[in-house]
Motif scaffolding. Structure first.
Motif, PDB file in Angstrom:
ATOM      1  N   LEU A  40      49.748  81.562  40.610  1.00 44.70           N
ATOM      2  CA  LEU A  40      50.387  80.728  39.364  1.00 44.70           C
ATOM      3  C   LEU A  40      49.756  79.682  38.685  1.00 44.70           C
ATOM      4  O   LEU A  40      48.417  79.237  39.404  1.00 44.70           O
ATOM      5  N   PRO A  41      49.856  79.202  37.477  1.00 44.91           N
ATOM      6  CA  PRO A  41      48.947  78.415  36.613  1.00 44.91           C
ATOM      7  C   PRO A  41      48.634  76.822  37.508  1.00 44.91           C
ATOM      8  O   PRO A  41      49.812  76.705  38.049  1.00 44.91           O
ATOM      9  N   ARG A  42      47.767  76.252  37.497  1.00 47.80           N
ATOM     10  CA  ARG A  42      47.598  74.844  37.701  1.00 47.80           C
ATOM     11  C   ARG A  42      48.486  74.153  36.901  1.00 47.80           C
ATOM     12  O   ARG A  42      48.653  74.398  35.822  1.00 47.80           O
ATOM     13  N   GLN A  43      49.029  72.817  37.635  1.00 42.62           N
ATOM     14  CA  GLN A  43      49.957  72.085  36.778  1.00 42.62           C
ATOM     15  C   GLN A  43      49.125  70.802  36.185  1.00 42.62           C
ATOM     16  O   GLN A  43      49.748  69.782  35.771  1.00 42.62           O
ATOM     17  N   ALA A  44      47.832  70.794  35.917  1.00 47.29           N
ATOM     18  CA  ALA A  44      47.260  69.688  35.268  1.00 47.29           C
ATOM     19  C   ALA A  44      47.839  69.190  33.951  1.00 47.29           C
ATOM     20  O   ALA A  44      48.190  68.133  33.994  1.00 47.29           O
ATOM     21  N   ASP A  45      47.877  70.315  33.117  1.00 43.76           N
ATOM     22  CA  ASP A  45      48.428  69.699  31.723  1.00 43.76           C
ATOM     23  C   ASP A  45      49.615  70.795  31.411  1.00 43.76           C
ATOM     24  O   ASP A  45      49.372  71.835  31.470  1.00 43.76           O
ATOM     25  N   THR A  46      50.574  70.168  30.964  1.00 41.61           N
ATOM     26  CA  THR A  46      51.726  70.979  30.604  1.00 41.61           C
ATOM     27  C   THR A  46      52.260  70.699  29.226  1.00 41.61           C
ATOM     28  O   THR A  46      52.065  69.413  28.657  1.00 41.61           O
ATOM     29  N   THR A  47      52.965  71.469  28.692  1.00 37.66           N
ATOM     30  CA  THR A  47      53.619  71.217  27.557  1.00 37.66           C
ATOM     31  C   THR A  47      54.970  71.548  27.359  1.00 37.66           C
ATOM     32  O   THR A  47      55.500  72.728  28.135  1.00 37.66           O
ATOM     33  N   THR A  48      55.701  70.708  26.932  1.00 40.00           N
ATOM     34  CA  THR A  48      57.174  71.081  26.890  1.00 40.00           C
ATOM     35  C   THR A  48      57.602  71.696  25.637  1.00 40.00           C
ATOM     36  O   THR A  48      57.309  71.284  24.504  1.00 40.00           O
ATOM     37  N   LEU A  49      58.481  72.626  25.842  1.00 42.82           N
ATOM     38  CA  LEU A  49      59.083  73.512  24.910  1.00 42.82           C
ATOM     39  C   LEU A  49      60.178  72.985  24.523  1.00 42.82           C
ATOM     40  O   LEU A  49      61.023  72.345  25.216  1.00 42.82           O
ATOM     41  N   ASN A  50      60.469  73.122  23.087  1.00 41.78           N
ATOM     42  CA  ASN A  50      62.035  72.621  22.519  1.00 41.78           C
ATOM     43  C   ASN A  50      62.913  73.742  23.067  1.00 41.78           C
ATOM     44  O   ASN A  50      62.347  74.627  23.466  1.00 41.78           O
ATOM     45  N   GLU A  51      64.331  73.443  22.674  1.00 47.44           N
ATOM     46  CA  GLU A  51      65.290  74.182  23.457  1.00 47.44           C
ATOM     47  C   GLU A  51      65.160  75.561  22.742  1.00 47.44           C
ATOM     48  O   GLU A  51      65.520  76.622  23.415  1.00 47.44           O
ATOM     49  N   ALA A  52      64.947  75.559  21.443  1.00 49.87           N
ATOM     50  CA  ALA A  52      64.650  77.081  20.861  1.00 49.87           C
ATOM     51  C   ALA A  52      63.792  78.064  21.192  1.00 49.87           C
ATOM     52  O   ALA A  52      63.990  79.136  21.811  1.00 49.87           O
ATOM     53  N   GLN A  53      62.476  77.299  21.630  1.00 47.01           N
ATOM     54  CA  GLN A  53      61.351  77.956  22.327  1.00 47.01           C
ATOM     55  C   GLN A  53      61.919  78.368  23.667  1.00 47.01           C
ATOM     56  O   GLN A  53      61.336  79.477  24.299  1.00 47.01           O
ATOM     57  N   ALA A  54      62.635  77.460  24.470  1.00 44.31           N
ATOM     58  CA  ALA A  54      62.903  77.699  25.906  1.00 44.31           C
ATOM     59  C   ALA A  54      63.995  79.007  25.742  1.00 44.31           C
ATOM     60  O   ALA A  54      64.074  79.771  26.732  1.00 44.31           O
ATOM     61  N   TYR A  55      64.831  79.268  24.918  1.00 44.98           N
ATOM     62  CA  TYR A  55      65.776  80.275  24.857  1.00 44.98           C
ATOM     63  C   TYR A  55      64.911  81.509  24.561  1.00 44.98           C
ATOM     64  O   TYR A  55      65.169  82.707  25.095  1.00 44.98           O
ATOM     65  N   GLY A  56      63.784  81.464  24.051  1.00 41.09           N
ATOM     66  CA  GLY A  56      63.007  82.382  23.904  1.00 41.09           C
ATOM     67  C   GLY A  56      62.505  82.989  25.294  1.00 41.09           C
ATOM     68  O   GLY A  56      62.155  84.165  25.562  1.00 41.09           O
TER      69      GLY A  56
END
Length: 692
Positions: free
Chosen positions: A469-485
């Motif tokens: 799995l990917p390392r967790q150093a830098d993460t991006t938060t998805l908005n709700e519409a992107q999360a539904y994708g």
């Protein structure tokens, strides 16, 4: 995947079967830490070569002393550095320069002691990386192998002579604990195949050390004393390999009482809690986690007797003392293990044999049970009764003074196919020794008895291994519409949604009917209600326009720095119940999935179930049974049934993120997930996802 290769074989040899050891900074004074290892090695009959290193002395405890490692006639397999903290780095560099395979560091004063200590520890780590030398410690009290007389430790408890060899291997974060286990084990007739004090794990860790010993036929199981969860991937790999090898692992981990810390923006980390994740980690990898110290010593025979594949759950109890049995039943009960009563057919068989057969939760033979023939006949019937997977015999006072009455038949029944365990109410060392020698799991206290049985029964067979799995150093938060994708890609159902921009005039009708809900849609606002970012029960287009204006004003007032250009519109929906389903990649445990009661009390009640991800639908169904808030949705007391089958599919689907590294998801939370009536499915009405 095999864990065993030339490197692990060499590690096991140098660590536990060294042909030669050097004691760097050895002392002639046996009362000092630097003097104990020499004394212990000489007294235990270690057959290898012992090299005390001390430039100030020609002789130490009757052995020739050497001024340096370079002056030795050979390169020792292992070096125990006994000198103070500020000398450790040069000593380890010297070991690496001459080609030593393993160096053990006694001194403390590293990462636990502030900035300078952290730097010293990183320097040790760098030496290991650059030279290939393996480092045990710092803060390691050493290594013991009773089979070969290797008592390479500064632990004062090993002044005790004649350490009994045995079948279990111990790895402990605490150095003092290896001495405590040896003394307690000796009193119980329990020996060890090896003990290692791992200390701070700057290089070698519990999982790697234990993995290196798996090919040793003399080691049949493992006891782990853990102060925290560290080096999770290595521990996970070891646990899986131990399961394949049929070698049980029992763990005692500190930290059950630690308050759960907020570990992410989602609720998942706060609700789960670090120790609860560790608990799921152990159970899902087939590790029996105990919480009573006596049980750490006493659980192995039971875990060996009950392989994971047999998965027994039904426990029957037979006793000669009602009070003693009541204590055992009580301790089992508070740990979720229900004692099964004998069936009518079994009671009939007992009656036909002329044996006590009073109906009840426990088969209480009272004083009649203190006869050899009575106990033996009863055990023969109970051990063939189909309603029991495990039989526990609780013996009273006769165990101490007349073990031939009720204890002897237990010993004679040890070889029967069905597992048999015993608890002795009095202090009865001779009876315990006889039971131990016969391989019967036996317990001195009801607490250890209940703890051991519950821990063994709570183990689960390891599931599918997650993908890297990917390392967790830098993460991006998805908005709700992107999360539904993302939910669409893994098959988690969600409510229909339409996006309206703040600066656009509505031209297209909504693809669903009013009433609707409008929510701000921004990666900068994970918790919308905290900024007034949700408007409910919108009945028409005009009210929708008003709601969008309200949302815009609330953002300007409460979240002026947030970037938000869109509003998400969804149909109003209501279910029979709601839950939170969370997924996260824990730094040590790896991917986990959690199912929790929904609503405002979720974090307070901690009503949830946790598993390592991914999980099957069947495992998700087990999780559902563990969440108390979902019991009414089973049709309890005539209430409407919820679609719990659909819920299980959704939990399993979210957990499959552990097998989809291409999506780069490190955390995902559906909260709430609405549970609709039976046959109508489930629907996510909010989702928060973090992507690496």
């Amino acid at each position: 995947m095999t864990l065993h290769n030339d490197n692990t074989t060499a590690l096991a040899q140098a660590l536990l079967h060294p042909a030669s050891v050097a004691l760097y900074g050895a002392s002639d004074d046996v009362s000092k830490m630097g003097g104990r290892p020499v004394q212990f090695l000489k007294r235990s009959g270690f057959a290898g070569r012992i090299y005390p290193i001390n430039p100030k002395r020609a002789e130490i405890q009757g052995l020739r002393a050497w001024p340096s490692l370079q002056s030795l006639p050979e390169v020792p397999d292992q070096v125990f550095v006994l000198t103070p903290t500020d000398t450790v780095i040069p000593a380890v560099r010297e070991c690496a320069a001459v080609g030593v395979k393993v160096v053990t560091v006694l001194a403390s004063g590293f990462s636990e002691s502030g900035t300078e200590g952290v730097q010293r520890e990183e320097e040790l780590r760098q030496i290991a990386r650059e030279t290939g030398i393996r480092i045990l410690g710092p803060s390691s009290l050493g290594v013991v192998n009773p089979r070969t007389g290797l008592v390479l430790t500064a632990n004062a408890a090993f002044a005790e002579p004649d350490i009994p060899p045995g079948k279990v291997f111990v790895a402990s974060h605490s150095g003092s604990m290896i001495g405590a286990l040896v003394s307690r084990g000796k009193a119980r007739g329990v020996g060890f195949a090896g003990l290692v004090s791992v200390g701070s794990e700057v290089d070698l860790n519990v999982g790697e050390i234990c993995s290196a010993t798996l090919d040793d036929p003399a080691i049949e199981g493992y006891l782990l004393f853990l102060e925290s969860m560290r080096h999770g991937p290595e521990l996970r790999a070891f646990a899986r390999a131990a399961h394949r090898a049929g070698k049980p692992v029992i763990a005692y981990k500190l930290g059950r009482s630690a308050a759960a810390a907020e570990m992410a923006t989602t609720h998942t980390g706060a609700i789960a809690g670090e120790d609860d994740i560790a608990d799921a980690f152990f159970k899902d990898l087939g590790i029996a986690r105990v919480g009573v110290l006596d049980a750490l010593l006493e659980t192995f025979p039971l875990a060996k007797r009950i392989p994971l594949e047999s998965a027994p759950k039904r426990v029957g109890v037979v006793t000669t003392t009602g009070g003693g049995a009541a204590m055992a039943v009580d301790q089992l009960g508070i740990r979720g293990v229900v004692v099964e009563p004998a069936s009518a057919a079994t009671l009939h068989r007992l009656q036909q044999a002329g044996l006590p057969c009073t109906p009840g939760r426990v088969l209480d033979m009272t004083l009649a049970g203190t006869k050899y023939e009575t106990m033996k006949g009863t055990l023969d019937i109970l051990l063939t009764a189909p309603e029991f997977d495990l039989v526990l015999a609780v013996v009273g006072s006769s165990a101490r003074f007349q073990p031939q009455l009720a204890v002897k038949p237990i010993v004679e029944c040890a070889g029967q196919p069905k597992p048999l365990a015993a608890m002795l109410v009095p202090d009865a060392p001779e009876a315990l020794a006889a039971l131990t020698a016969a391989g019967v799991p036996c317990f001195r206290t009801p607490e250890a008895c209940g703890d051991a049985i519950a821990a063994v029964l709570a183990r689960r067979q390891p599931g599918q291994e997650p993908a890297p799995l990917p390392r967790q150093a830098d993460t991006t938060t998805l908005n709700e519409a992107q999360a539904y994708g993302i939910l669409d890609q893994i098959g988690v159902p969600h409510a229909s949604a339409a996006v309206r921009r703040f600066d656009a005039v509505a031209t297209q009708p909504l693809p669903f009917a009013f009433p609707v809900v409008a929510k701000v849609c921004s990666a900068d606002i994970p918790h919308k209600t905290e900024v007034g970012g949700v408007v409910l029960n919108i009945r028409n287009e005009q009210e929708l326009a008003n709601a969008i204006a309200t949302l815009r004003k609330n953002l300007a007032d409460k979240a002026p720095q947030a970037s938000c250009e869109e509003v998400l519109v969804q149909p109003m929906q209501k279910g029979l119940g709601e839950v939170l389903v969370g997924y996260r990649v824990d730094p040590e445990a790896g991917p986990i999935v959690m199912l929790a009661a929904g609503g405002i009390w979720a974090e307070v009640a901690k009503d949830r179930s946790i598993r390592l991800a991914p999980v099957t639908v069947e495992a998700a169904q087990e999780m559902i049974t563990e969440v108390n808030a979902l019991k009414p949705l089973t049709g309890l007391r005539g209430k409407a049934k919820g679609d719990l089958d659909a819920l299980a599919r959704a939990v399993s689907a979210l957990s499959q993120l552990a097998l989809k590294p291409e999506l780069r998801i490190v955390e995902a939370e559906v909260n709430p997930l609405l549970i609709l009536p039976e046959g109508q499915g489930v629907t996510a009405v909010d989702a928060l996802i973090f992507q690496a």
